[in-house]
Design a protein around this motif. Structure first.
Motif, PDB file in Angstrom:
ATOM      1  N   VAL A 157      79.591 122.146  95.148  1.00  0.00           N
ATOM      2  CA  VAL A 157      78.549 122.398  96.139  1.00  0.00           C
ATOM      3  C   VAL A 157      78.899 123.623  96.992  1.00  0.00           C
ATOM      4  O   VAL A 157      78.055 124.488  97.249  1.00  0.00           O
ATOM      5  N   LEU A 158      80.153 123.705  97.432  1.00  0.00           N
ATOM      6  CA  LEU A 158      80.559 124.855  98.250  1.00  0.00           C
ATOM      7  C   LEU A 158      80.466 126.161  97.466  1.00  0.00           C
ATOM      8  O   LEU A 158      80.010 127.186  97.986  1.00  0.00           O
ATOM      9  N   LEU A 159      80.888 126.126  96.209  1.00  0.00           N
ATOM     10  CA  LEU A 159      80.830 127.335  95.385  1.00  0.00           C
ATOM     11  C   LEU A 159      79.390 127.799  95.187  1.00  0.00           C
ATOM     12  O   LEU A 159      79.051 128.966  95.421  1.00  0.00           O
ATOM     13  N   VAL A 160      78.542 126.878  94.744  1.00  0.00           N
ATOM     14  CA  VAL A 160      77.158 127.255  94.425  1.00  0.00           C
ATOM     15  C   VAL A 160      76.404 127.675  95.681  1.00  0.00           C
ATOM     16  O   VAL A 160      75.686 128.679  95.685  1.00  0.00           O
ATOM     17  N   PHE A 161      76.576 126.929  96.765  1.00  0.00           N
ATOM     18  CA  PHE A 161      75.839 127.247  97.994  1.00  0.00           C
ATOM     19  C   PHE A 161      76.263 128.599  98.554  1.00  0.00           C
ATOM     20  O   PHE A 161      75.420 129.424  98.928  1.00  0.00           O
ATOM     21  N   SER A 162      77.567 128.842  98.625  1.00  0.00           N
ATOM     22  CA  SER A 162      78.037 130.109  99.194  1.00  0.00           C
ATOM     23  C   SER A 162      77.654 131.292  98.302  1.00  0.00           C
ATOM     24  O   SER A 162      77.309 132.372  98.811  1.00  0.00           O
ATOM     25  N   LEU A 163      77.680 131.111  96.974  1.00  0.00           N
ATOM     26  CA  LEU A 163      77.257 132.192  96.083  1.00  0.00           C
ATOM     27  C   LEU A 163      75.753 132.435  96.175  1.00  0.00           C
ATOM     28  O   LEU A 163      75.294 133.572  96.056  1.00  0.00           O
ATOM     29  N   SER A 164      74.986 131.370  96.382  1.00  0.00           N
ATOM     30  CA  SER A 164      73.530 131.515  96.473  1.00  0.00           C
ATOM     31  C   SER A 164      73.120 132.334  97.681  1.00  0.00           C
ATOM     32  O   SER A 164      72.099 133.040  97.647  1.00  0.00           O
ATOM     33  N   LEU A 165      73.893 132.261  98.752  1.00  0.00           N
ATOM     34  CA  LEU A 165      73.519 132.973  99.980  1.00  0.00           C
ATOM     35  C   LEU A 165      73.501 134.483  99.786  1.00  0.00           C
ATOM     36  O   LEU A 165      72.708 135.187 100.423  1.00  0.00           O
ATOM     37  N   GLY A 166      74.354 135.002  98.928  1.00  0.00           N
ATOM     38  CA  GLY A 166      74.464 136.457  98.787  1.00  0.00           C
ATOM     39  C   GLY A 166      73.902 137.018  97.500  1.00  0.00           C
ATOM     40  O   GLY A 166      74.161 138.189  97.186  1.00  0.00           O
ATOM     41  N   PHE A 167      73.116 136.227  96.734  1.00  0.00           N
ATOM     42  CA  PHE A 167      72.597 136.719  95.456  1.00  0.00           C
ATOM     43  C   PHE A 167      71.571 137.827  95.682  1.00  0.00           C
ATOM     44  O   PHE A 167      70.792 137.792  96.639  1.00  0.00           O
ATOM     45  N   TYR A 168      71.546 138.783  94.746  1.00  0.00           N
ATOM     46  CA  TYR A 168      70.593 139.896  94.860  1.00  0.00           C
ATOM     47  C   TYR A 168      69.813 140.118  93.559  1.00  0.00           C
ATOM     48  O   TYR A 168      68.582 140.165  93.561  1.00  0.00           O
ATOM     49  N   ILE A 169      70.501 140.261  92.415  1.00  0.00           N
ATOM     50  CA  ILE A 169      69.842 140.686  91.179  1.00  0.00           C
ATOM     51  C   ILE A 169      68.813 139.664  90.715  1.00  0.00           C
ATOM     52  O   ILE A 169      67.648 139.998  90.457  1.00  0.00           O
ATOM     53  N   THR A 170      69.225 138.408  90.589  1.00  0.00           N
ATOM     54  CA  THR A 170      68.311 137.388  90.059  1.00  0.00           C
ATOM     55  C   THR A 170      67.090 137.173  90.956  1.00  0.00           C
ATOM     56  O   THR A 170      65.967 137.116  90.446  1.00  0.00           O
ATOM     57  N   PRO A 171      67.227 137.046  92.288  1.00  0.00           N
ATOM     58  CA  PRO A 171      66.025 136.887  93.108  1.00  0.00           C
ATOM     59  C   PRO A 171      65.101 138.099  93.088  1.00  0.00           C
ATOM     60  O   PRO A 171      63.888 137.959  93.243  1.00  0.00           O
ATOM     61  N   SER A 172      65.651 139.296  92.882  1.00  0.00           N
ATOM     62  CA  SER A 172      64.816 140.496  92.942  1.00  0.00           C
ATOM     63  C   SER A 172      63.978 140.687  91.678  1.00  0.00           C
ATOM     64  O   SER A 172      62.950 141.377  91.727  1.00  0.00           O
ATOM     65  N   LEU A 173      64.371 140.067  90.541  1.00  0.00           N
ATOM     66  CA  LEU A 173      63.622 140.246  89.292  1.00  0.00           C
ATOM     67  C   LEU A 173      62.555 139.164  89.107  1.00  0.00           C
ATOM     68  O   LEU A 173      61.362 139.467  89.107  1.00  0.00           O
TER      69      LEU A 173
END
Length: 231
Positions: A157-173
């Motif tokens: 949960v900590l890994l996925v949540f913290s990585l989700s906060l800073g995602f750029y490529i996937t949300p932008s496409l």
């Protein structure tokens, strides 16, 4: 950030997406990891390859693939139309749905592997002992097996949540302009508007939010447990 309505809205959307991604990853990863522990050696190898396959493909390639699959003339809508399920295409891209699907696929291994590592450390005899002492299988799972997997769940949960906060490529496409995340806004401020001050400030806000999440998560699990799960 409080003077403009844009920044609180983007921050709220970022946390909402991170919660959704974490929830969907957990719903898929826990039974998947449990199946990994219960199946035979050959099937386990196939399932592990399926989990690790995203690591061998570029995030950009995966994001473009989801954009092609989810569009109105993509494979998913075409298959549903051919099966007679829909008459008009379902909007699966340029919205929050496309972001959730794409990011769940990318981040799922970060949830599966810690949970699987925690499950592998559990002695199967503990559940059998609980059943021998009179507990039904569901109760033995709830009282014995599930608590022992919590270090892996918390780590995932900590890994996925913290990585989700800073995602750029996937949300932008696959995503759209109405559901912009904080990472996309930072890139826009730096590369699109050359507003280095605002971009740096937003980056510090994102860093602070990630540290708060990690500090809050560390209250629910010992750091030594999380390290052991990652080995």
């Amino acid at each position: 950030m409080l003077d403009s309505p844009l920044y609180p809205r983007v921050l709220f959307t970022t946390f909402k997406v991170a919660v959704l991604i974490t929830g969907f990853c957990l719903l898929i990863a826990y039974p998947y990891a449990y199946l990994l522990c219960r199946c035979g050696k050959a099937a386990r190898g196939v399932l592990l390859v399926a989990v690790l396959l995203p690591f061998w493909t570029s995030v950009l390639v995966r994001s473009f693939a989801w954009e092609m699959l989810l569009q109105d003339t993509g494979l998913i809508n075409e298959a549903l139309w051919a099966a007679g399920v829909i008459d008009d295409p379902i909007p699966l891209v340029r919205n929050l749905t496309g972001v959730v699907i794409g990011m769940t696929h990318v981040l799922l291994p970060f949830m599966v592997l810690p949970i699987y590592a925690a499950m592998k450390r559990i002695d199967p005899g503990l559940v059998r002992a609980a059943e021998t002492l009179g507990a039904r299988p569901a109760r033995a799972f709830h009282l014995v097996y599930l608590p022992l997997t919590m270090p892996g769940v918390v780590a995932g949960v900590l890994l996925v949540f913290s990585l989700s906060l800073g995602f750029y490529i996937t949300p932008s496409l696959p995503g759209g302009p109405k559901d912009i995340l904080l990472g996309e806004l930072i890139v826009q401020r730096f590369s699109g508007q050359l507003d280095l001050g605002t971009g740096s400030a937003l980056g510090m806000v994102l860093l602070a939010a990630t540290l708060v999440v990690l500090a809050a998560g560390s209250r629910f699990a010992k750091l030594s447990d999380l390290t052991d799960v990652g080995r």
